[in-house]
Scaffold this motif. Structure first.
Motif, mmCIF file in Angstrom:
data_model
loop_
_atom_site.group_PDB
_atom_site.id
_atom_site.type_symbol
_atom_site.label_atom_id
_atom_site.label_comp_id
_atom_site.label_asym_id
_atom_site.label_seq_id
_atom_site.Cartn_x
_atom_site.Cartn_y
_atom_site.Cartn_z
ATOM 1 N N PHE A 71 1.082 -1.261 -0.041
ATOM 2 C CA PHE A 71 0.006 0.115 -0.271
ATOM 3 C C PHE A 71 0.872 0.899 0.194
ATOM 4 O O PHE A 71 0.668 2.165 -0.310
ATOM 5 N N ILE A 72 2.037 1.125 0.833
ATOM 6 C CA ILE A 72 2.681 1.860 0.905
ATOM 7 C C ILE A 72 3.492 2.545 0.227
ATOM 8 O O ILE A 72 3.671 4.128 -1.273
ATOM 9 N N ILE A 73 4.124 1.802 -0.701
ATOM 10 C CA ILE A 73 4.693 1.502 -2.064
ATOM 11 C C ILE A 73 4.239 2.351 -3.335
ATOM 12 O O ILE A 73 3.902 2.710 -3.936
ATOM 13 N N GLU A 74 2.571 1.993 -3.478
ATOM 14 C CA GLU A 74 1.509 2.248 -4.172
ATOM 15 C C GLU A 74 1.358 3.833 -4.510
ATOM 16 O O GLU A 74 1.784 4.445 -5.075
ATOM 17 N N ALA A 75 1.578 4.305 -3.114
ATOM 18 C CA ALA A 75 1.147 5.151 -2.372
ATOM 19 C C ALA A 75 2.497 6.619 -2.892
ATOM 20 O O ALA A 75 2.357 7.948 -3.161
ATOM 21 N N LEU A 76 3.250 5.593 -2.988
ATOM 22 C CA LEU A 76 5.034 6.614 -2.881
ATOM 23 C C LEU A 76 4.973 6.652 -4.219
ATOM 24 O O LEU A 76 5.252 7.914 -4.812
ATOM 25 N N LEU A 77 4.418 5.652 -5.666
ATOM 26 C CA LEU A 77 4.525 6.219 -7.058
ATOM 27 C C LEU A 77 3.371 6.985 -6.923
ATOM 28 O O LEU A 77 3.562 7.758 -8.530
ATOM 29 N N ASN A 78 2.083 6.787 -6.633
ATOM 30 C CA ASN A 78 1.368 7.560 -6.756
ATOM 31 C C ASN A 78 2.199 9.420 -6.832
ATOM 32 O O ASN A 78 1.466 10.203 -7.366
ATOM 33 N N GLY A 104 13.972 0.904 2.471
ATOM 34 C CA GLY A 104 15.665 0.416 2.563
ATOM 35 C C GLY A 104 14.777 -0.714 1.263
ATOM 36 O O GLY A 104 15.863 -1.015 0.446
ATOM 37 N N VAL A 105 14.213 -0.545 0.721
ATOM 38 C CA VAL A 105 13.663 -1.483 -0.016
ATOM 39 C C VAL A 105 13.553 -0.942 -1.584
ATOM 40 O O VAL A 105 13.188 -1.155 -2.857
ATOM 41 N N PHE A 106 12.296 0.219 -1.593
ATOM 42 C CA PHE A 106 11.735 1.455 -2.436
ATOM 43 C C PHE A 106 12.892 1.774 -2.726
ATOM 44 O O PHE A 106 14.388 2.390 -2.496
ATOM 45 N N MET A 107 12.894 1.431 -4.580
ATOM 46 C CA MET A 107 14.258 1.935 -5.682
ATOM 47 C C MET A 107 15.060 1.310 -4.881
ATOM 48 O O MET A 107 15.888 2.428 -4.923
ATOM 49 N N ARG A 108 15.427 0.265 -4.239
ATOM 50 C CA ARG A 108 16.750 -0.208 -3.596
ATOM 51 C C ARG A 108 16.844 0.490 -2.844
ATOM 52 O O ARG A 108 18.555 0.882 -2.277
ATOM 53 N N GLY A 109 16.690 1.545 -1.988
ATOM 54 C CA GLY A 109 16.659 1.904 -1.091
ATOM 55 C C GLY A 109 16.694 3.658 -1.064
ATOM 56 O O GLY A 109 17.333 4.125 -2.510
ATOM 57 N N VAL A 110 15.651 4.301 -0.451
ATOM 58 C CA VAL A 110 16.412 5.919 -0.711
ATOM 59 C C VAL A 110 16.162 6.444 0.846
ATOM 60 O O VAL A 110 16.332 5.361 1.975
#
Ligand code: NAD
Length: 212
Positions: A71-78, A104-110
């Protein structure tokens, strides 16, 4: 209380003691900041998120699961998040554990930072870089070790914290003192919880200092 910069093996964490949530705007470029909080913290402190890109997740341990990560990753993309984004987790240990993991995992780490809003998160969960989620009934089964860039301690959040959450955090503080620090245990023995609820700075200074 002074700020501390604590060096870990491959990163430095800035502990902003006696900090102010509003000052995050000076620490992180507005264009990159994305805030993540839970529904309870959002409902109680809605005004501080006004005009900021904010992802609100359901509250509670039961939601510290992969479905909420998705859910968070989808919201980040939005929100158009990218590698320059800085995720700022504002909440208790459930929020900080999950935001650290997603970062740690979004776009290999932000990059990420925390604003812990429960006593337990202030003195324990937000410190140390352990981030992760549960898998069904198995606690903290998936995760990673990665330090936040900063932890901002804004004790005004504690004004809305229910009594049992104060007790929950203090149980951890007493445990720590009992294991490791006789002087701290003596000091805790001299005061009751109500004293530290009135003197938030003193309580936090004692407990954070010892736990880092
Ligand atoms: N990473 C670590 O090293 C570490 C260490 C200890 C605990 N933890 C994790 O921390 C989690 C427990 O943390 P927790 O006790 O903060 O739980 P939590 O995040 O579920 O917060 C407890 C409740 O308080 C609410 N809340 C948060 N801030 C509030 C505020 N300022 N005012 C009113 N309500 C508020 C939340 O919405 C929630 O309902 C567990 O998942 C545990 O595994 C992690």
């Amino acid at each position: 209380m002074k700020n501390w910069k604590v060096k870990f093996s491959n990163s430095i964490v800035e502990f902003v003691l006696d900090g102010k949530f509003a000052n995050i705007a000076k620490m992180v470029d507005k264009a990159n900041a994305i805030y993540i909080t839970d529904e309870n913290v959002y409902a109680l402190h809605q005004q501080i998120f006004k005009g900021k890109p904010t992802i609100v997740i359901p509250a509670g341990e039961i939601h510290k699961q992969q479905a909420t990560v998705d859910f968070i990753i989808e919201a980040l993309l939005n929100f158009g998040a990218n590698r320059q984004s800085v995720l700022i987790g504002v909440g208790g240990g459930v929020v900080t554990d999950m935001v650290g993991y997603v970062a740690g995992v979004f776009m290999r780490g932000v990059q990420f930072g925390f604003v812990p809003t429960t006593l337990l998160a202030m003195v324990d969960a937000a410190i140390g870089g352990k981030n992760g989620i549960d898998v069904g009934v198995y606690k903290n089964m998936v995760g990673l070790i990665r330090q936040p860039a900063f932890i901002v301690y804004d004790h005004s959040f504690l004004t809305t914290l229910p009594s049992y959450q104060w007790e929950n955090g203090f149980a951890e503080i007493i445990k720590h003192a009992a294991i490791k620090d006789l002087n701290m245990l003596k000091e805790l023995n001299q005061n009751d919880l109500a004293f530290y609820q009135k003197n938030k700075k003193k309580g936090l200074a004692v407990s954070i200092q010892k736990n880092v």
